[in-house]
Scaffold this motif. Structure first.
Motif, PDB file in Angstrom:
ATOM      1  N   TYR A  16      30.285  23.168  63.366  1.00 19.64           N
ATOM      2  CA  TYR A  16      30.252  23.884  62.089  1.00 19.64           C
ATOM      3  C   TYR A  16      31.215  25.058  62.074  1.00 19.64           C
ATOM      4  O   TYR A  16      31.623  25.508  61.014  1.00 19.64           O
ATOM      5  N   LEU A  17      31.626  25.525  63.246  1.00 20.40           N
ATOM      6  CA  LEU A  17      32.694  26.525  63.288  1.00 20.40           C
ATOM      7  C   LEU A  17      34.052  25.880  63.013  1.00 20.40           C
ATOM      8  O   LEU A  17      35.084  26.550  62.963  1.00 20.40           O
ATOM      9  N   GLU A  18      34.068  24.567  62.822  1.00 18.12           N
ATOM     10  CA  GLU A  18      35.277  23.825  62.475  1.00 18.12           C
ATOM     11  C   GLU A  18      34.953  23.030  61.208  1.00 18.12           C
ATOM     12  O   GLU A  18      35.421  21.920  61.000  1.00 18.12           O
ATOM     13  N   ARG A  19      34.102  23.616  60.347  1.00 12.83           N
ATOM     14  CA  ARG A  19      33.539  22.892  59.208  1.00 12.83           C
ATOM     15  C   ARG A  19      34.580  22.354  58.252  1.00 12.83           C
ATOM     16  O   ARG A  19      34.509  21.239  57.779  1.00 12.83           O
ATOM     17  N   SER A  20      35.595  23.155  57.964  1.00 11.20           N
ATOM     18  CA  SER A  20      36.574  22.695  56.978  1.00 11.20           C
ATOM     19  C   SER A  20      37.754  21.985  57.647  1.00 11.20           C
ATOM     20  O   SER A  20      38.746  21.676  57.005  1.00 11.20           O
ATOM     21  N   LYS A  21      37.620  21.704  58.944  1.00 10.36           N
ATOM     22  CA  LYS A  21      38.644  20.960  59.693  1.00 10.36           C
ATOM     23  C   LYS A  21      40.030  21.564  59.548  1.00 10.36           C
ATOM     24  O   LYS A  21      41.025  20.846  59.417  1.00 10.36           O
TER      25      LYS A  21
ATOM     26  N   ALA B 235      40.309  23.231  51.300  1.00 12.00           N
ATOM     27  CA  ALA B 235      40.710  22.863  52.657  1.00 12.00           C
ATOM     28  C   ALA B 235      40.923  21.353  52.768  1.00 12.00           C
ATOM     29  O   ALA B 235      41.732  20.890  53.567  1.00 12.00           O
ATOM     30  N   ALA B 236      40.207  20.589  51.957  1.00 10.53           N
ATOM     31  CA  ALA B 236      40.326  19.130  52.033  1.00 10.53           C
ATOM     32  C   ALA B 236      41.425  18.613  51.105  1.00 10.53           C
ATOM     33  O   ALA B 236      41.564  17.403  50.941  1.00 10.53           O
TER      34      ALA B 236
ATOM     35  N   THR C 212      35.080  31.962  56.171  1.00 10.24           N
ATOM     36  CA  THR C 212      33.752  32.204  55.581  1.00 10.24           C
ATOM     37  C   THR C 212      32.896  30.943  55.556  1.00 10.24           C
ATOM     38  O   THR C 212      31.701  30.999  55.801  1.00 10.24           O
ATOM     39  N   VAL C 213      33.517  29.805  55.235  1.00  3.61           N
ATOM     40  CA  VAL C 213      32.748  28.559  55.215  1.00  3.61           C
ATOM     41  C   VAL C 213      32.187  28.258  56.597  1.00  3.61           C
ATOM     42  O   VAL C 213      31.022  27.884  56.755  1.00  3.61           O
TER      43      VAL C 213
ATOM     44  N   MET D 105      31.502  28.512  48.776  1.00  7.34           N
ATOM     45  CA  MET D 105      31.735  27.734  49.995  1.00  7.34           C
ATOM     46  C   MET D 105      32.245  26.339  49.646  1.00  7.34           C
ATOM     47  O   MET D 105      33.170  25.834  50.258  1.00  7.34           O
ATOM     48  N   PHE D 106      31.620  25.728  48.647  1.00  7.10           N
ATOM     49  CA  PHE D 106      32.031  24.383  48.253  1.00  7.10           C
ATOM     50  C   PHE D 106      33.479  24.397  47.776  1.00  7.10           C
ATOM     51  O   PHE D 106      34.277  23.502  48.081  1.00  7.10           O
ATOM     52  N   TYR D 107      33.802  25.422  47.016  1.00 13.90           N
ATOM     53  CA  TYR D 107      35.167  25.547  46.492  1.00 13.90           C
ATOM     54  C   TYR D 107      36.163  25.652  47.653  1.00 13.90           C
ATOM     55  O   TYR D 107      37.181  24.953  47.690  1.00 13.90           O
TER      56      TYR D 107
END
Lengths: 502, 502
Positions: free
Chosen positions: B445-450, A71-72, B477-478, A64-66
């Motif tokens: 959190y459903l938009e966690r990775s923006k 994504a960032a 998945t994240v 998840m962190f990866y």
């Protein structure tokens, strides 16, 4: 700040990610943070054989962190693992599984490296140059002696909160027998650290989730007026009280204990026992809490790239500038206010008798006085104080943070009232804050139109009057007019009239 | 925002400047503000002949404001004067002197124009469409009836706090005789306003320094939990108590009365008497305070340029977007969180039974949830709440402001606790806040990775379980992992388990 780095730390209890945006050597800012209690060391055998379920949970979190890092758009990911993996007989299994599922390169730190990065985090962020750094983790505890900002001895003991809890905390609340056994095991573990004596240095600094949680419990018990952990000091007596509290309470009670993260409710007692042992053994009466540690230490290696040892030349000056920069401060205006404040400070020396320390505080406060404008112009002095209190300022005690916040608070309006922060301040600090902010306020209004028109000033003092003659490069009528309207605080703080003249 | 405008208002008591940066119709922000108590009407004779000293003081202040505007590079300066100059037999003297010393063009507003701009300020910034607007000034009082956002009657009485005080407040504390005379004069002044009845509209809104100071005194007396004046409601009974307090206290005592600007300590009783007269005469049980008035009304004429009547089509939606924009919010992320929150809200309708109002609050909170990131990532949910509380949000009641702040506060962490704001909230608001922020938290959190990977969701409810099936355009998945870690608040708020599934 177009560089982005992700730092991942896989511990025995928790795994964490921080994302930083930065421009090397200039400025940086945390942009994301996640943590997950994976308990990688859970159920590990004496030779450290990791169990399938904890391994699966940990790999899941790392995946998840990866994904979050990708994504960032980070350019760099630094991932490290500490004791659980370091001591695991099946560490290669773990690494192979991880490799199959992500592209993460996980670096396993030695105990010395772990101590080193923790030390880097602390030494770059706390007012600390000599003493002991303690890092209590899930699977190991690092104890490092520091002299003149350099490591003199570093040790890593394979004893952390997860395994200690599994081994000794079988009863709920803990039985006398279990408690005794836990206490003895902890004492035996650190017995060999015969260099842990108060002559190593005056301060013990602590980092890691255990220390942060204990400090937060203490803050809640004391109704501490700041919502700020980094730099917080708590005493051995307070720790004794918390140990008693934890010892007598059930897991369920601890889960709702104010300040304690419920995911640590089971392991916190073991952590508190380690800390207590070290404080008594070294005879340290108090502990300074660090909010920074291993991850920040790793980050500084990238941020201060090119330096043989990644230490800030002047962490306080750096971090004040960093806060100003990330708050989009007006550099010309702030510089001029600094300059005028310090001119007043120097020329009024005989009135206040303050030294280098107060001068430095005034200087920093002048740099930061207007950062609250980003929140809104109206009441921006209050917002500046809020931003200072909630900033990651490095290298300051809480007393100094309150001082800086109060100087920004009173830089343009209001009569000084610091009663909320009495427990943090010393007796004469209210007068100190009044006098320093009185000078800052005059300087601020001498820069009223933000045009840097006043280039110097000359102060004349007599028995009951201060006269400030300004020299300007343009029209300074607004400045002189407005500064003369804002003299009330000065008059009260110094007991003298003041007049600003062209 | 590359346009800058300076608005100057020369009243009978105070003169003020505000500087605004703006982009017409899109966004604006206050960038500077100054005020000076010039008492232009001081000692004016019955035919309004202004005295030399007050004229000199006023011109001096206007010169300073003009210089400040030039230093701030404003493209436009709008300067207006109200009753003192309007009624002055020697107004041309004043204008000629002013012209000699600055390039300011001072426009003298008629009583109707003064009422109109005050109305514009109020109607664009308070939750107010029908009722009475009262503007108590130094030299005149404007009373305006509003129906369906339009002015139906406007009146301006040449009675303000400066002249009333000069005429009736001769004793300290005020004598019974003087008080009676003041009361009667005020009653006589407004006797002709026979349309001032409760059937005009339910709300009385008040603006101007007198109203703001009375409200601040009331807030201090009540220990009101918000440091926010705009939208504050105070009752006629509270005003009665304050009148009693002012009546019994000496000038010196009033000068240190918490909440009262010491420069108003002499004139505040006269102002309170005008307000009380109007509240009783019209039988209004309470007053809603406006922090905006004449100056903002003038500003809106430039900001909403091209509109025949400068009213916002939707002031709430405008001002939420304005706050988001000036806080540099991430538009794509905020839009997605809004969308997902509202999908959850709509599909969970049978569980919460909330209506359009709650939906709107959730929508706005989703827009603003991350604005605190500008302060710092760590604890940014708390900073978002701070920014909402300290913002110039327009068109919301204090209850709504608390609601929005609390939704942003709980959008990612924590168990809902709104005890601090109990006096502002209604009984079921804690549950309302818990439920709405639970939905917001899942959406966040459903938009966690923006990365806007989730494009829709489908909710299935049964007796004790809610299942949320998400549809994604990429790797979610994240999002699913993290949303499933953040369900505790939802479970508590709705008493149901929830699971997010792909």
């Amino acid at each position: 700040m177009h560089q982005r780095i992700g730092i991942i730390d896989l511990g025995s209890n928790t795994t964490r990610l921080i994302l930083m945006a930065y421009q090397p050597h200039l400025c940086f800012k945390l942009i994301d943070e996640v943590s997950e209690t994976v308990r990688l060391a859970e159920g590990a055998s004496d030779d450290g054989l990791l169990q399938p379920l904890p391994m699966k949970r940990s790999i899941e979190a790392l995946k998840m962190f990866y994904t979050l890092c990708r994504a960032a758009d980070v350019q760099q990911i630094v991932a490290v693992a500490t004791s659980a993996l370091r001591e695991a007989a099946n560490q290669y299994d773990f690494l192979a599984q991880l490799k199959q599922q992500t592209e993460l390169d996980l670096r396993i730190l030695s105990g010395e490296e772990e101590a080193y990065y923790g030390y880097l985090g602390v030494i770059n962020s706390l007012p600390f140059t000599d003493g002991i750094v303690v890092d209590i983790g899930g699977g190991s505890t690092e104890v490092t002696a520091v002299r003149g900002r350099a490591i003199s001895v570093a040790s890593s003991q394979p004893v952390g909160v997860v395994r200690l809890t599994e081994r000794f905390v079988q009863s709920d609340p803990i039985s006398k027998k279990d408690f005794r056994a836990l206490e003895q095991a902890v004492a035996a573990t650190f017995a060999e650290l015969d260099w842990l004596k108060p002559d190593v240095g005056p301060t013990m600094a602590g980092l890691g989730g255990t220390v942060r949680n204990l400090a937060r419990i203490d803050q809640k018990l004391r109704n501490y007026p700041l919502d700020r952990l980094h730099g917080y000091i708590f005493t051995r007596e307070a720790l004794d009280d918390i140990v008693e509290l934890l010892r007598r309470s059930t897991l369920r009670e601890r889960e709702s204990l104010p300040g304690l993260n419920r995911e640590r409710a089971d392991v916190i007692l073991a952590g508190a026992m380690i800390l207590r042992q070290l404080m008594y053994q070294g005879d340290f009466p108090q502990l300074m809490v660090s909010g920074q540690g291993l991850r920040e230490g790793l980050f500084y290696e990238y941020f201060l790239t090119g330096q043989p040892l990644p230490l800030f030349a002047d962490k306080r000056a750096f971090s004040v500038r960093n806060l100003a920069l990330i708050s989009n401060y007006e550099a010309l205006h702030a510089s001029k206010v600094r300059e005028l404040s310090l001119m007043l400070f120097d020329q009024l020396q005989s009135l206040h008798n303050y030294g280098q320390w107060e001068r430095e505080m005034l200087d920093y406060a002048a740099m930061l006085h207007d950062i609250g404008v980003q929140v809104g112009y109206y009441d921006h002095h209050k917002h500046s104080a809020y931003l200072v209190f909630n900033s990651a300022l490095q290298g300051f005690t809480h007393r100094e943070v309150v001082l800086l916040a109060m100087l920004t608070r009173y830089h343009r309006k209001g009569s000084v009232d610091v009663s909320t922060y009495r427990v943090i301040l010393q007796e004469d600090d209210e007068e100190r804050i009044a006098r320093l902010s009185a000078m800052l306020r005059i300087a601020e209004y001498l820069e009223r139109s933000k045009s840097q028109v006043i280039h110097s000033l000359r102060v004349e003092c007599d028995a009951d009057m201060v006269k400030v003659y300004v020299q300007a490069v343009g029209d300074a009528t607004v400045e002189v007019w407005d500064a003369n309207r804002r003299t009330r605080l000065f008059k009260r703080a110094f007991g003298k009239d003041i007049e600003i003249l062209m």
